[in-house]
Design a protein around this motif. Sequence first.
Motif, PDB file in Angstrom:
ATOM      1  N   VAL A 242      44.193  -0.609  76.497  1.00 29.56           N
ATOM      2  CA  VAL A 242      45.542  -0.063  76.397  1.00 29.56           C
ATOM      3  C   VAL A 242      46.193  -0.045  77.778  1.00 29.56           C
ATOM      4  N   ALA A 243      47.495  -0.353  77.802  1.00 25.54           N
ATOM      5  CA  ALA A 243      48.303  -0.263  79.024  1.00 25.54           C
ATOM      6  C   ALA A 243      49.584   0.475  78.668  1.00 25.54           C
ATOM      7  N   VAL A 244      50.145   1.186  79.640  1.00 28.87           N
ATOM      8  CA  VAL A 244      51.365   1.942  79.372  1.00 28.87           C
ATOM      9  C   VAL A 244      52.384   1.720  80.474  1.00 28.87           C
ATOM     10  N   GLY A 245      53.664   1.767  80.082  1.00 27.60           N
ATOM     11  CA  GLY A 245      54.751   1.711  81.037  1.00 27.60           C
ATOM     12  C   GLY A 245      55.271   3.113  81.284  1.00 27.60           C
ATOM     13  N   LYS A 246      56.517   3.205  81.640  1.00 31.29           N
ATOM     14  CA  LYS A 246      57.088   4.525  81.884  1.00 31.29           C
ATOM     15  C   LYS A 246      57.086   5.357  80.614  1.00 31.29           C
ATOM     16  N   SER A 247      57.442   4.721  79.482  1.00 26.39           N
ATOM     17  CA  SER A 247      57.455   5.453  78.213  1.00 26.39           C
ATOM     18  C   SER A 247      57.204   4.532  77.020  1.00 26.39           C
ATOM     19  N   HIS A 248      56.506   3.418  77.243  1.00 27.47           N
ATOM     20  CA  HIS A 248      56.108   2.575  76.115  1.00 27.47           C
ATOM     21  C   HIS A 248      54.652   2.168  76.278  1.00 27.47           C
ATOM     22  N   VAL A 249      54.065   1.723  75.159  1.00 24.81           N
ATOM     23  CA  VAL A 249      52.632   1.429  75.127  1.00 24.81           C
ATOM     24  C   VAL A 249      52.399   0.024  74.571  1.00 24.81           C
ATOM     25  N   VAL A 250      51.440  -0.684  75.162  1.00 26.64           N
ATOM     26  CA  VAL A 250      50.968  -1.964  74.629  1.00 26.64           C
ATOM     27  C   VAL A 250      49.441  -1.895  74.600  1.00 26.64           C
ATOM     28  N   ALA A 251      48.865  -2.254  73.466  1.00 30.80           N
ATOM     29  CA  ALA A 251      47.420  -2.114  73.320  1.00 30.80           C
ATOM     30  C   ALA A 251      46.836  -3.314  72.602  1.00 30.80           C
ATOM     31  N   LEU A 252      45.556  -3.579  72.881  1.00 35.21           N
ATOM     32  CA  LEU A 252      44.848  -4.688  72.256  1.00 35.21           C
ATOM     33  C   LEU A 252      43.850  -4.167  71.238  1.00 35.21           C
ATOM     34  N   SER A 253      43.796  -4.859  70.100  1.00 34.17           N
ATOM     35  CA  SER A 253      42.882  -4.495  69.021  1.00 34.17           C
ATOM     36  C   SER A 253      42.120  -5.740  68.604  1.00 34.17           C
ATOM     37  N   THR A 254      40.800  -5.631  68.497  1.00 33.90           N
ATOM     38  CA  THR A 254      39.975  -6.793  68.202  1.00 33.90           C
ATOM     39  C   THR A 254      39.473  -6.765  66.768  1.00 33.90           C
ATOM     40  N   ALA A 255      39.628  -7.875  66.086  1.00 30.14           N
ATOM     41  CA  ALA A 255      39.129  -8.015  64.717  1.00 30.14           C
ATOM     42  C   ALA A 255      38.569  -9.418  64.558  1.00 30.14           C
ATOM     43  N   THR A 256      37.576  -9.570  63.678  1.00 28.86           N
ATOM     44  CA  THR A 256      36.969 -10.873  63.438  1.00 28.86           C
ATOM     45  C   THR A 256      37.711 -11.581  62.316  1.00 28.86           C
ATOM     46  N   ALA A 257      38.183 -12.778  62.620  1.00 26.31           N
ATOM     47  CA  ALA A 257      38.918 -13.555  61.620  1.00 26.31           C
ATOM     48  C   ALA A 257      37.950 -14.200  60.641  1.00 26.31           C
ATOM     49  N   THR A 258      38.479 -14.796  59.593  1.00 28.06           N
ATOM     50  CA  THR A 258      37.645 -15.444  58.585  1.00 28.06           C
ATOM     51  C   THR A 258      36.844 -16.602  59.167  1.00 28.06           C
ATOM     52  N   THR A 259      37.328 -17.154  60.269  1.00 20.57           N
ATOM     53  CA  THR A 259      36.611 -18.262  60.919  1.00 20.57           C
ATOM     54  C   THR A 259      35.468 -17.771  61.790  1.00 20.57           C
ATOM     55  N   GLY A 260      35.405 -16.456  61.986  1.00 26.29           N
ATOM     56  CA  GLY A 260      34.359 -15.894  62.818  1.00 26.29           C
ATOM     57  C   GLY A 260      34.764 -15.728  64.263  1.00 26.29           C
ATOM     58  N   THR A 261      35.932 -16.266  64.633  1.00 29.29           N
ATOM     59  CA  THR A 261      36.432 -16.145  65.999  1.00 29.29           C
ATOM     60  C   THR A 261      37.211 -14.838  66.149  1.00 29.29           C
ATOM     61  N   PRO A 262      36.865 -13.994  67.124  1.00 30.10           N
ATOM     62  CA  PRO A 262      37.585 -12.729  67.279  1.00 30.10           C
ATOM     63  C   PRO A 262      39.062 -12.951  67.573  1.00 30.10           C
ATOM     64  N   VAL A 263      39.903 -12.162  66.949  1.00 32.29           N
ATOM     65  CA  VAL A 263      41.334 -12.200  67.202  1.00 32.29           C
ATOM     66  C   VAL A 263      41.719 -10.901  67.885  1.00 32.29           C
ATOM     67  N   VAL A 264      42.266 -11.008  69.085  1.00 33.03           N
ATOM     68  CA  VAL A 264      42.684  -9.828  69.838  1.00 33.03           C
ATOM     69  C   VAL A 264      44.194  -9.702  69.691  1.00 33.03           C
ATOM     70  N   SER A 265      44.607  -8.857  68.788  1.00 30.46           N
ATOM     71  CA  SER A 265      46.033  -8.713  68.495  1.00 30.46           C
ATOM     72  C   SER A 265      46.699  -7.707  69.424  1.00 30.46           C
TER      73      SER A 265
END
Length: 497
Positions: A242-265
């Motif tokens: 997770v990263a934050v600005g002055k008053s907003h947030v951006v975060a990464l979430s990891t899930a495994t796709a059907t292909t088996g390759t992790p997707v970091v959304s």
Amino acid sequence: MKNFTSRSLWLAPLFALFAVLLSACGGGGGGGDSGGTTTPAVVTLRSIAITAPSTTLIVGGATQTYTATGTYTDGTTKALTGLTWSTKSGGSTVVQVTSAGIVSGRSIGTDSVIATQPATGTVAAVSGSVDVTSIAPWTQVAAGGNQTIALKTDGRLYSWGLNIQGQLGDGTNTLRNTPVTVAGNSTIWKQVAVGDSFAVAIRTDGTLWAWGNNLFGQLGQGDQVPRTVPTQVGTAKNWTYVAVGKSHVVALSTATATTGTPVVSLWVWGNNYASQLGDGKTVDLLVPTRLGTDSWLAVAAGDAHTIAIKRSDQSLWTWGDNTYGQLGNGTTGAKVGVPTQVGTANWSAVAAGSRHSLAIRNDDGVLFAWGAGESGQVGNNSTSLQSSPTQVSDASARWTQVAGGVSHSIGVRNDGTLWTWGRGVEGQLGQTVASSLMPLQVGSLRTWKAVAAGANHSAALQTDGNNLSLWTWGLNTDGQLGNGTNATATAPVQIAY
């Protein structure tokens, strides 16, 4: 002259021999037993001394094996086995010791380790002890606005500085100039990010938590109510950064796709007045909302702009406010509502100050910066804004860590040296200069590992033996340095374990 017969001459030696034998046996009188055999004294254990590799234990660190040596009543010594090991407290809250004398730190504090030879028959028990201190070194630090939050090896978060919005997460609005434990006493914190007056953190179970100011929905709760203690954001357990600005947030979430390759959304929420959430709109988002379908490697947030690196090709993308050229797209003024690629280079790390950006090129570790430069925070020996990535002075330098404040920057080179540039009036450069247009080395040590920047203060971690020590400097009006005072520091000050 007397005459002696042969009989008397023969008896005289016998009488003499008999007298000698009688004397050797103690005589015929009623005398004592002084001539008898003496029984040897029984040798017993007199004391126990414990030998410890170190009397300082690291919470969650390696175990240590303690040994014991006994001193006996005859002055001899030998190693002891079969002892009973325990703690003075009788428990294992601070220190744990096994039956084999293996000792480990459990939580911060002091206790005594005791080794005892149990009583046998008429012989009393004998014990020896040694005082042991259990500490938790620092492992991570984050800074924002006028507050600092750091993580220790015990898995707890500690905070200090301004607290008017409850951003320290200790359940109060009280300013702190020394570290206090974030409420809940959780021991499973993994990563934390600090905004202007709020914080967001991830636990080792993948859950996301937030606290502090919530005027723009930056706590992700679906409302605008501030919190003074960590409050879970949703129910997901796959947050990774997770990263934050002055008053907003951006975060990464990891899930495994059907292909088996992790997707970091990539997920965004909070203030969106300059489209810093990248959804092409200017409406605040009160809950985490996924941005696109791409997979991302890294992300950073400034006051009202966002920078990210795509996982597929390590390309650089920016969006949001561009008043000072902080998006690096060669223009200034107009905001950019959606992620837009910057150049064609590959990048390994990004960071954001309030109105400037920094990134480390993947191929060679060279540092680039762009955006506002009135105090020299871009580091290219100029006070002009830069609307495109510009190499930070000293082309031969290779960088591993970088961070940005309101108008200053701080970084670590691959040789472990620490460098700062930009505004220095409040001491945030770690030296007595009003500003620097180029990186200045802080001290001469080559043991620095990580850096963080608040509005006008700085923090860094340094190798200290097998541990990391925490140092802070700069503006301290709200206790954001955590050293027990509110005086500005123009040189790094160590924050005790």
